[in-house]
Design a protein around this motif. Structure first.
Motif, mmCIF file in Angstrom:
data_model
loop_
_atom_site.group_PDB
_atom_site.id
_atom_site.type_symbol
_atom_site.label_atom_id
_atom_site.label_comp_id
_atom_site.label_asym_id
_atom_site.label_seq_id
_atom_site.Cartn_x
_atom_site.Cartn_y
_atom_site.Cartn_z
ATOM 1 N N ALA A 85 0.832 -1.205 0.000
ATOM 2 C CA ALA A 85 0.000 0.000 0.000
ATOM 3 C C ALA A 85 0.865 1.252 0.000
ATOM 4 O O ALA A 85 0.517 2.263 -0.603
ATOM 5 C CB ALA A 85 -0.923 -0.001 1.218
ATOM 6 N N GLU A 86 2.010 1.176 0.668
ATOM 7 C CA GLU A 86 2.964 2.279 0.714
ATOM 8 C C GLU A 86 4.370 1.699 0.621
ATOM 9 O O GLU A 86 4.731 0.837 1.427
ATOM 10 C CB GLU A 86 2.791 3.086 2.003
ATOM 11 N N THR A 114 1.719 -1.899 5.908
ATOM 12 C CA THR A 114 0.545 -1.285 6.533
ATOM 13 C C THR A 114 -0.299 -2.382 7.158
ATOM 14 O O THR A 114 -0.773 -3.287 6.477
ATOM 15 C CB THR A 114 -0.277 -0.498 5.497
ATOM 16 N N ALA A 155 -2.559 0.797 11.248
ATOM 17 C CA ALA A 155 -3.895 1.201 10.779
ATOM 18 C C ALA A 155 -4.911 0.647 11.769
ATOM 19 O O ALA A 155 -5.452 -0.440 11.586
ATOM 20 C CB ALA A 155 -4.156 0.685 9.374
ATOM 21 N N SER A 207 -10.542 -3.687 4.042
ATOM 22 C CA SER A 207 -9.321 -2.898 3.843
ATOM 23 C C SER A 207 -8.227 -3.720 3.185
ATOM 24 O O SER A 207 -7.482 -3.225 2.340
ATOM 25 C CB SER A 207 -8.835 -2.340 5.187
ATOM 26 N N SER A 259 -9.220 -4.321 -0.580
ATOM 27 C CA SER A 259 -9.086 -3.134 -1.424
ATOM 28 C C SER A 259 -7.637 -2.708 -1.609
ATOM 29 O O SER A 259 -7.340 -1.876 -2.466
ATOM 30 C CB SER A 259 -9.875 -1.972 -0.813
ATOM 31 N N ARG A 293 -5.933 -1.167 0.732
ATOM 32 C CA ARG A 293 -5.622 -0.009 1.586
ATOM 33 C C ARG A 293 -4.631 -0.387 2.683
ATOM 34 O O ARG A 293 -3.887 0.452 3.177
ATOM 35 C CB ARG A 293 -6.897 0.560 2.205
ATOM 36 N N VAL A 294 -4.660 -1.668 3.088
ATOM 37 C CA VAL A 294 -3.669 -2.190 4.024
ATOM 38 C C VAL A 294 -3.081 -3.460 3.428
ATOM 39 O O VAL A 294 -3.660 -4.071 2.525
ATOM 40 C CB VAL A 294 -4.280 -2.482 5.415
#
Length: 292
Positions: free
Chosen positions: A32-33, A38, A77, A87, A90, A92-93
């Motif tokens: 995610a990053e 995450t 998170a 999450s 998707s 996102r994590v």
């Protein structure tokens, strides 16, 4: 003795090479990053928490060690349980934790790690009662957490009036207030909460019956981490570290710090549901316990 110039240069080159390898390794995953892992978690101890810039709790400490070994910085998170799986799906994590039990249904939407410990579900209740069977819940007001895998099974129990909560704290508050008769929650979480609050006059009893129609409530539970299916390579790297921690019994050493010291947490007793599902047919569950 002072190192020679050539020796110092060689050591510097080796260190630089090692750092480059870790950086390259960490950058190989679809995260995610970039450079960060995450992690979605609920903050329910003894499973997970965040302190001094690191994950704590049983699940959290193991994940922190994994991230460190992979050369990744943990990006926390904190969220309610009901949002964790979405999450992960998707992107996102990267991974979710928090005493999440393995289920076949979850293998369809995520890639799941090796187990980090085992458990049997049970009933948090007043110390005045001794309910340890599914039939004991018939006609009772019972609370559990939204999104827990065994919710459909609870709904099949005759006369049971089910209340769903976003957090374990909310469910336990209603139990203490007498608005519900029992809570079916994460065994490590409720056991830890009871130990920390003896004035509640509550206790936890695991189900003593085994019922094929209620496999998630009465069967062998495995706590795992969940990752996005596109990150199965990351899951495999995590599994290699988890497997080594089982071999050295580091799992149990960490468990001792969070009240998970009995063999029941580290020795699989019951049917191995994963064999032939998301693991090979001859798959054996790891163990670190007397006679394991």
């Amino acid at each position: 003795m002072a190192l020679s110039l050539s020796r110092r240069m060689m050591m510097c080159a080796l260190v630089a090479s090692s750092l480059t390898a870790v950086s390259s390794f960490a950058g190989a995953f679809e995260l995610a990053e970039e450079g960060k892992l995450t992690v979605a978690f609920t903050g329910d101890m003894p499973g997970s928490g965040w302190q001094d810039g690191k994950l704590i709790g049983y699940d959290g400490e193991i994940m922190q060690r994994i991230a460190d070994k992979l050369g990744l910085k943990v990006q926390p998170a904190l969220m309610e349980w009901s949002g964790t799986i979405a999450s992960v799906q998707s992107g996102r994590v990267d991974v979710m934790l928090g005493t999440m039990g393995w289920t076949e249904k979850r293998t369809k939407i995520m890639t799941l790690s090796e187990p980090i410990h085992y458990f049997r579900n049970g009933i948090m209740q007043s110390s005045k009662t001794s309910w340890d069977k599914l039939s004991d819940l018939e006609g009772k007001k019972v609370g559990t957490i939204t999104g827990f895998s065994f919710v459909p099974e609870l709904k099949k129990i005759k006369g049971l009036e089910l209340s769903l909560y976003d957090t374990s704290d909310a469910a336990v508050r209603d139990l203490i207030a007498g608005r519900i008769d029992a809570v079916i929650g994460d065994p490590p979480v409720v056991s830890y909460a009871i130990k920390q609050n003896p004035d509640w006059n509550m206790h936890f009893l695991a189900f003593t019956d085994t019922n094929a129609d209620f496999p998630l409530l009465t069967g062998l539970g495995q706590v795992v981490y969940g990752l996005n299916q596109k990150n199965d390579d990351l899951r495999q790297k995590m599994d290699a570290i988890i497997t080594e921690m089982w071999k050295t019994c580091e799992m149990k050493a960490i468990g001792d710090r969070y009240g998970l010291s009995a063999d029941v947490w580290f020795k699989p007793v019951g049917e191995n549901f994963r064999a032939g599902i998301d693991r090979p047919a001859d798959y054996k569950l790891p163990s670190c316990a007397a006679g394991g």
